[in-house]
Design a protein around this motif. Structure first.
Motif, PDB file in Angstrom:
ATOM      1  N   ASP A 250      85.406  54.258  56.920  1.00 42.23           N
ATOM      2  CA  ASP A 250      85.141  55.701  57.290  1.00 42.23           C
ATOM      3  C   ASP A 250      86.369  56.272  57.745  1.00 42.23           C
ATOM      4  N   ALA A 251      87.366  55.731  57.765  1.00 42.53           N
ATOM      5  CA  ALA A 251      88.732  56.278  58.124  1.00 42.53           C
ATOM      6  C   ALA A 251      89.184  57.558  57.163  1.00 42.53           C
ATOM      7  N   ASP A 252      90.100  58.344  57.739  1.00 38.35           N
ATOM      8  CA  ASP A 252      90.681  59.406  57.107  1.00 38.35           C
ATOM      9  C   ASP A 252      91.781  58.613  56.219  1.00 38.35           C
ATOM     10  N   LEU A 253      91.395  58.615  54.829  1.00 41.10           N
ATOM     11  CA  LEU A 253      92.288  57.708  53.994  1.00 41.10           C
ATOM     12  C   LEU A 253      93.613  58.365  53.686  1.00 41.10           C
ATOM     13  N   ASN A 254      93.752  59.876  53.845  1.00 43.65           N
ATOM     14  CA  ASN A 254      95.038  60.233  53.787  1.00 43.65           C
ATOM     15  C   ASN A 254      95.948  60.046  55.023  1.00 43.65           C
ATOM     16  N   LEU A 255      95.306  59.932  56.124  1.00 43.98           N
ATOM     17  CA  LEU A 255      96.211  59.650  57.543  1.00 43.98           C
ATOM     18  C   LEU A 255      96.309  58.048  57.234  1.00 43.98           C
ATOM     19  N   ALA A 256      95.690  57.468  56.920  1.00 43.82           N
ATOM     20  CA  ALA A 256      95.935  55.892  56.761  1.00 43.82           C
ATOM     21  C   ALA A 256      96.939  55.432  55.706  1.00 43.82           C
ATOM     22  N   ALA A 257      96.891  56.355  54.668  1.00 40.17           N
ATOM     23  CA  ALA A 257      98.007  55.984  53.631  1.00 40.17           C
ATOM     24  C   ALA A 257      99.319  56.614  54.096  1.00 40.17           C
ATOM     25  N   ASP A 258      99.666  57.493  54.958  1.00 39.49           N
ATOM     26  CA  ASP A 258     100.663  58.196  55.349  1.00 39.49           C
ATOM     27  C   ASP A 258     101.132  57.118  56.491  1.00 39.49           C
ATOM     28  N   ALA A 259     100.300  56.470  57.215  1.00 48.52           N
ATOM     29  CA  ALA A 259     100.610  55.698  58.379  1.00 48.52           C
ATOM     30  C   ALA A 259     101.178  54.419  57.832  1.00 48.52           C
TER      31      ALA A 259
ATOM     32  N   ALA B 107      95.748  53.462  45.574  1.00 51.17           N
ATOM     33  CA  ALA B 107      96.141  54.573  44.879  1.00 51.17           C
ATOM     34  C   ALA B 107      97.197  55.739  45.781  1.00 51.17           C
ATOM     35  N   LYS B 108      96.699  56.066  47.047  1.00 50.39           N
ATOM     36  CA  LYS B 108      97.106  57.025  47.826  1.00 50.39           C
ATOM     37  C   LYS B 108      98.654  56.374  48.233  1.00 50.39           C
ATOM     38  N   ILE B 109      98.721  55.139  48.681  1.00 50.11           N
ATOM     39  CA  ILE B 109     100.050  54.707  49.143  1.00 50.11           C
ATOM     40  C   ILE B 109     100.964  54.470  48.017  1.00 50.11           C
ATOM     41  N   THR B 110     100.566  54.311  46.635  1.00 51.57           N
ATOM     42  CA  THR B 110     101.492  54.172  45.606  1.00 51.57           C
ATOM     43  C   THR B 110     102.107  55.616  45.155  1.00 51.57           C
ATOM     44  N   GLU B 111     101.209  56.731  45.429  1.00 49.86           N
ATOM     45  CA  GLU B 111     101.782  57.844  45.197  1.00 49.86           C
ATOM     46  C   GLU B 111     102.826  58.404  46.173  1.00 49.86           C
ATOM     47  N   ARG B 112     102.488  57.760  47.327  1.00 46.99           N
ATOM     48  CA  ARG B 112     103.637  58.512  48.409  1.00 46.99           C
ATOM     49  C   ARG B 112     104.779  57.428  48.114  1.00 46.99           C
ATOM     50  N   ILE B 113     104.875  56.412  48.010  1.00 48.05           N
ATOM     51  CA  ILE B 113     105.807  55.528  47.522  1.00 48.05           C
ATOM     52  C   ILE B 113     106.927  56.027  46.668  1.00 48.05           C
ATOM     53  N   ALA B 114     106.298  56.731  45.552  1.00 50.14           N
ATOM     54  CA  ALA B 114     107.055  57.246  44.527  1.00 50.14           C
ATOM     55  C   ALA B 114     108.013  58.364  45.034  1.00 50.14           C
TER      56      ALA B 114
END
Ligand code: NAD
Length: 497
Positions: free
Chosen positions: A260-269, A300-307
């Motif tokens: 149920d987490a906000d996945l954008n917030l979690a990926a940023d963190a 997928a969200k983390i991968t995008e951010r690492i790029a």
């Protein structure tokens, strides 16, 4: 010509000739920037003798005068924060904004220590028995040894030194030999702030210097921060020698993400806490536990951010700098290889990330592994580099059990919008510092910092109330002023009447 870095003893730079020394590199270029003297036993003895000689005078200095020095040190450190940050970036490699953040967190402990008169107040009971009063006094220990790691060359010394000094102790600091300059800037600032010579000393070096401090008769306490095997050794050796010891060790910090987490917030963190300071933080997130069914989307969200991460010289506009030494970079790269061999899914290979820096720098980009299992070395070991491992769990309970079965217990985080789950996690997780939607939960300076299990040996955490407790010992004083009419002999055991 490479600079020469030496000890700070009795309020000035040491003038002797060292038999052994080490090299200090600029991790962003790979160039040797300085040589640092390594203290032998006799040099450590000089530093301890200087601290021992300064102790009674400082102990007996009024709280009002001690606090003046602390306030002045705070003012000077705030004024020179950028210089300290620049020294950290030049030797550690972390980006300048991160180095400035480290100085700021250290400054907050100085601010905490400025309130020492309030913190040293003891209890007082009037009339515990007839004409009998009881009060307690908190007295300093004597010479406090502080041994710090490479990854926070200013902040970790500042977790201990201001509190020790505020409580009336004198200090010998042995900073990491990899990035020794920040400690000397702190020494200069203490002297400028009016701290008497000898109350704060710095000896550089390796195991030889550390071993001497651990067993020296005139050292009263040891505060150590570093890897777990050395922390355990320091705890056992110094405790056996009768010292009061707190030894903070390594970590493997888990971040649990519930569906149920906000996945954008979690990926940023996850990206910030996994790759900030190139993963060379004891509170870095190195294991992300995704509770299904969100793992694919989160990866997928983390991968995008690492790029989008810029890896390069920390003095330029980079998000992540180099690793501290070539040897450490190679060790971390070895773990990437080990993860592949063990069958983890290499989603992002940090060895291929574009670098904005000199070719000789100790570079390694961010690496992301998915489908990591708990028997793999990339999960079991503290890598201390930019490698994030994703593990998949089927339920909250499975995720919690995974965190609790890890031998480390420094920090952890849960990302969720479910208050009940967060509360259960807070209650049941066996870790010293917990973040709820906060990835790096380093406590503010008026709480205390410390992990559980293999992340801390001893029973006092750093700074905050535990810090004051660690750097003082308590005396309980029972007083009777007899009333002139009272007297007589009574050989019975004293009773409170
Ligand atoms: P390290 O253990 O190699 O060194 C720490 C200190 O111990 C240094 O001053 C070093 O000179 C000294 N030392 C090294 N080998 C020694 C030996 N054999 N005998 C005696 N002393 C020795 O750690 P490091 O690589 O500088 O720092 C990274 C480690 O510190 C990581 O494991 C990290 O998790 C840990 N750390 C923990 C915390 C925490 O709060 N728990 C905070 C920061 C860093």
């Amino acid at each position: 010509m490479a600079a020469h870095i030496t000890h700070w003893i009795n309020g000035k730079s040491w003038t002797g000739t060292a038999e052994r020394s080490g090299e200090v590199s600029d991790p962003a270029t790979g160039a040797v920037a300085a040589s640092v003297d390594f203290a032998d036993e006799a040099t450590v003895d000089q530093a301890v003798a200087s601290a021992r000689a300064a102790f009674p005078g400082w102990r007996d200095t009024s709280l009002a005068k001690r606090v003046n020095v602390l306030f002045e040190f705070r003012r000077l450190l705030a004024e020179r924060a950028q210089d300290v940050a620049a020294a950290i970036t030049a030797e550690h490699g972390k980006v300048l904004s991160d180095a400035a953040g480290e100085v700021q967190r250290g400054l907050e402990v100085v601010e905490f220590a400025c309130g020492i008169p309030h913190l040293l107040k003891g209890g007082h009971t009037r009339g515990a028995a007839t004409n009998v009063d009881v009060h307690e006094v908190h007295q300093p220990l004597g010479v406090a040894a502080v041994i710090s790691p490479f990854n926070f060359p200013a902040m970790v010394p500042l977790w201990f030194v201001p509190v020790a000094i505020a409580c009336g102790n004198s200090v010998v600091l042995k900073p990491s030999e990899k990035d020794p300059s920040a400690s000397l800037l702190l020494a200069e600032l203490w002297a400028q702030a009016g701290l008497p010579a000898g109350v704060f000393n710095v000896v550089h070096g390796d195991k030889v210097a550390v071993d001497r401090l651990l067993t020296h008769d005139d050292v009263a306490s040891v505060s150590f921060v570093g890897s777990t095997p050395i922390a355990r050794y320091v705890y056992e050796t110094a405790s056996a020698a009768g010292k009061r010891v707190q030894a903070l060790g390594g970590a493997k910090n888990h971040m649990v993400v519930l569906p149920d987490a906000d996945l954008n917030l979690a990926a940023d963190a996850a990206v910030n806490a996994g790759f900030g300071s190139a993963g060379e933080r004891c509170m870095a997130i190195s294991a992300l536990v995704a509770v299904e069914p969100i793992a694919d989307e989160l990866v997928a969200k983390i991968t995008e951010r690492i790029a989008g991460l810029k890896v390069g010289d920390g003095r330029r506009n980079a998000d992540m700098g180099p690793l501290v030494t070539a040897a450490h970079r190679d060790k971390v790269a070895g773990y990437v290889e080990a993860g592949v061999s063990a069958g983890a899914e290499l989603v992002v290979d940090g060895r291929k990330h574009p670098i904005d820096g000199e070719p000789g720098g100790f570079w390694l980009g961010p690496t992301l592994f998915d489908k990591v299992r708990t028997d793999m070395s990339i999960y079991r070991d503290e890598i201390f580099g930019p490698v994030l491992s994703v593990l998949r769990a089927g339920s909250f309970d499975e995720a919690l059990a995974l965190v609790n079965s890890n031998p480390y217990g420094n920090g952890t985080a849960i990302f969720t919008n479910d208050g009940g789950a967060a509360r259960k996690f807070e209650d049941e997780v066996e870790v010293g510092m917990v973040g709820i939607n906060v990835p790096i939960p380093v406590p503010v300076s008026y709480y205390s910092f410390g992990g559980w299990k293999n992340s801390l040996f001893g029973d006092s955490h750093a700074y905050g109330p535990d810090g004051v407790h660690f750097f003082t010992r308590t005396k309980a004083v029972t007083t009777r002023w007899v009333d002139p009419s009272h007297g007589g002999i009574d050989l019975g055991f004293p009773r409170n009447s």
